[in-house]
Write a protein that holds these residues in place. Structure first.
Motif, PDB file in Angstrom:
ATOM      1  N   GLU A  66      31.886  46.388  -5.586  1.00 20.01           N
ATOM      2  CA  GLU A  66      31.929  47.226  -4.381  1.00 20.01           C
ATOM      3  C   GLU A  66      32.641  46.513  -3.225  1.00 20.01           C
ATOM      4  OE1 GLU A  66      28.274  49.461  -3.853  1.00 20.01           O
ATOM      5  OE2 GLU A  66      28.796  49.865  -1.765  1.00 20.01           O
ATOM      6  N   MET A  81      38.649  54.762  -1.353  1.00 19.78           N
ATOM      7  CA  MET A  81      38.736  55.343  -2.695  1.00 19.78           C
ATOM      8  C   MET A  81      40.021  56.151  -2.863  1.00 19.78           C
ATOM      9  SD  MET A  81      36.355  53.956  -4.271  1.00 19.78           S
ATOM     10  CE  MET A  81      36.943  54.668  -5.810  1.00 19.78           C
ATOM     11  N   TRP A  94      38.479  59.967  -8.528  1.00 24.75           N
ATOM     12  CA  TRP A  94      37.574  58.892  -8.115  1.00 24.75           C
ATOM     13  C   TRP A  94      37.168  58.970  -6.653  1.00 24.75           C
ATOM     14  CZ3 TRP A  94      35.189  56.334 -11.773  1.00 24.75           C
ATOM     15  CH2 TRP A  94      35.807  56.209 -13.015  1.00 24.75           C
ATOM     16  N   ILE A  97      33.459  59.029  -5.341  1.00 26.41           N
ATOM     17  CA  ILE A  97      32.591  57.869  -5.075  1.00 26.41           C
ATOM     18  C   ILE A  97      32.438  57.685  -3.568  1.00 26.41           C
ATOM     19  CG2 ILE A  97      32.400  55.348  -5.267  1.00 26.41           C
ATOM     20  CD1 ILE A  97      33.831  55.526  -7.941  1.00 26.41           C
ATOM     21  N   SER A 100      30.345  60.821  -2.109  1.00 22.80           N
ATOM     22  CA  SER A 100      28.910  60.851  -2.406  1.00 22.80           C
ATOM     23  C   SER A 100      28.222  59.671  -1.722  1.00 22.80           C
ATOM     24  CB  SER A 100      28.638  60.890  -3.914  1.00 22.80           C
ATOM     25  OG  SER A 100      28.590  59.593  -4.438  1.00 22.80           O
ATOM     26  N   GLY A 101      28.919  58.539  -1.643  1.00 18.49           N
ATOM     27  CA  GLY A 101      28.329  57.396  -0.949  1.00 18.49           C
ATOM     28  C   GLY A 101      28.115  57.690   0.524  1.00 18.49           C
ATOM     29  N   GLY A 239      25.888  51.178  -4.004  1.00 15.46           N
ATOM     30  CA  GLY A 239      26.162  52.527  -4.464  1.00 15.46           C
ATOM     31  C   GLY A 239      26.421  53.546  -3.377  1.00 15.46           C
ATOM     32  N   GLY A 401      26.394  56.567  -7.749  1.00 16.26           N
ATOM     33  CA  GLY A 401      27.436  55.836  -7.024  1.00 16.26           C
ATOM     34  C   GLY A 401      27.683  54.468  -7.654  1.00 16.26           C
ATOM     35  N   GLY A 404      29.603  54.795 -10.787  1.00 18.66           N
ATOM     36  CA  GLY A 404      30.998  55.082 -10.457  1.00 18.66           C
ATOM     37  C   GLY A 404      31.751  53.833 -10.038  1.00 18.66           C
ATOM     38  N   VAL A 405      31.116  53.043  -9.162  1.00 20.46           N
ATOM     39  CA  VAL A 405      31.764  51.822  -8.683  1.00 20.46           C
ATOM     40  C   VAL A 405      32.057  50.884  -9.849  1.00 20.46           C
ATOM     41  CG1 VAL A 405      31.291  49.689  -7.391  1.00 20.46           C
ATOM     42  CG2 VAL A 405      30.869  51.909  -6.324  1.00 20.46           C
TER      43      VAL A 405
END
Ligand code: PHE
Length: 457
Positions: A66, A81, A94, A97, A100-101, A239, A401, A404-405
């Motif tokens: 991250e 991102m 992507w 991410i 949503s974060g 996340g 998250g 995803g990361v």
């Protein structure tokens, strides 16, 4: 790919600036009240061991990913991102991410601020108690229930806390966030050490130590693993882009592996120290160990402070500690959306911080009313607004998250850029990190996510 060396939002003055700010994010209410309660609910030290394993195998690799991604993109999590996705397999897919974060950070701050308000309210009551006679809070249970039922007081402290958070974030990366962290983090450590010191003077310190550190492996099961991993995510602030955006302000020469290790170690040490501050009191004053979470802190511990000499002073220090820990975490929760808004609009950092604060304040108002006037209003299952936001973020958005990361860093991101940002890692360590990010961390997190959703808890 063209690499930015600085961020439009500013930069930390040094590696230490990053470490203090990121530890400030990580060390929060989660360390001081959730961790000790989880330990006591899940069979003491066995849980500590599982937790350490989760930090090492899953938390640390995702944290490296991250922070590395943040530094490679050098924008808000959404901006980062978008930037990184340009050269990635899978392209703009992507971006989610970042979104949503950022959504998670807004939702978490919506209830975190109300809870932080409780800690301010208690600090204030103990502080005033210093000038009066007798225990500031004689009956913790009654005081806590009274507070939860009193929406005006909840709103007052929620507003104060959001104001404090906004002031710091509006000040900018170096003269706001970094400066505050440089004062608040040493203060936090001092307060915690003072409280551990008090614990040592009770005859029950040894009991607390063995409670926390003697291993009982029979208590380790799938549930304790689920709890441990969830806590590792929340506690390390993974996340949701807080560490990503802080990474965006990290100098190119600073080692991502080193700073991640430093943050993970300080977060874990502080969680353990919090246990050593709380459990001696629990044992010394014969408090109810079975009460956990908020109840332990706001309803049970005050009984200890009421019984001890100088209890108002120690109570004040304890709740001040919680307030400080919550403050530095809240700052990191306001930063991702503030950075996004100031990137996308012409309102500047101050305007962006103010706008986001107002929005999150409104969410917090709903959370506060959800504790009393709107008690019967539920979103997820039979949970009130606060518990629903907690559930959606901690159990769904953070793990998703994190997955995803890890997947992005391991599989999709431009390999040369990744290696360049982790260039100080020897090949074997890079190999280990990569394997964790590609396979182990996402797989275990997905399993936990499934477990939580299937278990409904
Ligand atoms: N890590 C913080 C705590 O332990 C909570 C937090 C989560 C802060 C995510 C920022 C981002 O309380």
């Amino acid at each position: 790919m063209q690499q930015n060396t600085t961020s439009v939002h500013g930069m930390w003055s040094s590696k230490l600036g990053f470490i203090l700010a990121a530890s400030g994010s990580a060390v929060g209410l989660g360390n001081i009240w959730r961790f000790p309660s989880l330990v006591s609910e899940n069979g003491g030290s066995a849980f500590v061991l599982v937790y350490l394993g989760c930090i090492l195998i899953i938390g640390l690799p995702i944290m490296v990913a991250e922070i590395m991604m943040g530094r490679a993109g050098r924008l808000s999590p959404v901006g980062t991102m978008r930037e990184l996705a340009k050269n990635a397999a899978g392209g703009q897919f992507w971006q989610w991410i970042g979104w949503s974060g950022t959504a998670a950070s807004v939702m978490i701050l919506g209830f975190y601020s109300v809870v932080a308000g409780w800690t301010l309210s208690y600090s204030w009551q103990y502080f005033m108690g210093l000038f009066g006679e007798g225990a500031a809070i004689a009956d913790g249970g009654a005081t806590f229930n009274g507070l939860l039922g009193d929406w005006k007081t909840l709103l007052l402290w929620h507003s104060v806390f959001m104001g404090m958070t906004m002031l710091v974030v509006a000040g900018g990366v170096q003269s706001g966030i970094e400066r505050a962290s440089k004062i608040l983090m040493p203060l936090l450590v001092l307060l915690l050490l003072a409280l551990v010191g008090y614990g040592m003077t009770t005859a029950h310190f040894g009991e607390a130590v063995s409670y926390l550190f003697s291993a009982d492996f029979s208590k380790i099961n799938a549930d304790s693993l689920l709890e441990a991993l969830g806590q590792a995510f929340f506690s390390l602030s993974l996340g949701l882009g807080s560490l990503m955006v802080y990474g965006a302000y990290l100098g190119n020469k600073d080692s991502v592996g080193f700073v991640s290790g430093a943050v993970a170690i300080s977060d874990t040490l502080i969680a353990l120290l919090a246990g050593l501050a709380i459990f001696p009191l629990v044992f010394a004053f014969g408090l109810d160990k079975t009460v956990s979470g908020a109840g332990l802190i706001f309803a049970v511990l005050p009984a200890g402070f009421a019984d001890m000499t100088g209890g108002n002073f120690w109570g004040f220090l304890f709740f001040l500690l919680l307030s400080v820990a919550a403050w530095t975490s809240a700052i990191s929760l306001l930063e991702p959306s503030t950075a996004l808004l100031s990137e996308r609009t012409s309102m500047g950092r101050k305007g962006a911080a103010l706008t986001m604060t107002v929005g999150i304040w409104v969410l917090g108002v709903a959370v506060a009313l959800g504790l009393n006037v709107w008690k019967d209003f539920t979103i997820v299952a039979d949970k009130n607004i606060m518990d629903s936001l907690d559930y959606i973020t901690a159990n769904i958005l953070l793990p998703v998250g994190g997955i995803g990361v890890a997947l992005f860093a391991g599989w999709a991101m431009d390999k040369n850029v990744v290696r360049e940002h982790l260039s100080d890692m020897p090949d074997w360590l890079y190999g280990v990190w990569k394997f964790m990010a590609m396979v182990v961390a996402p797989a275990l997190t997905a399993w936990v996510l499934y477990g939580k959703l299937a278990g409904g808890g």
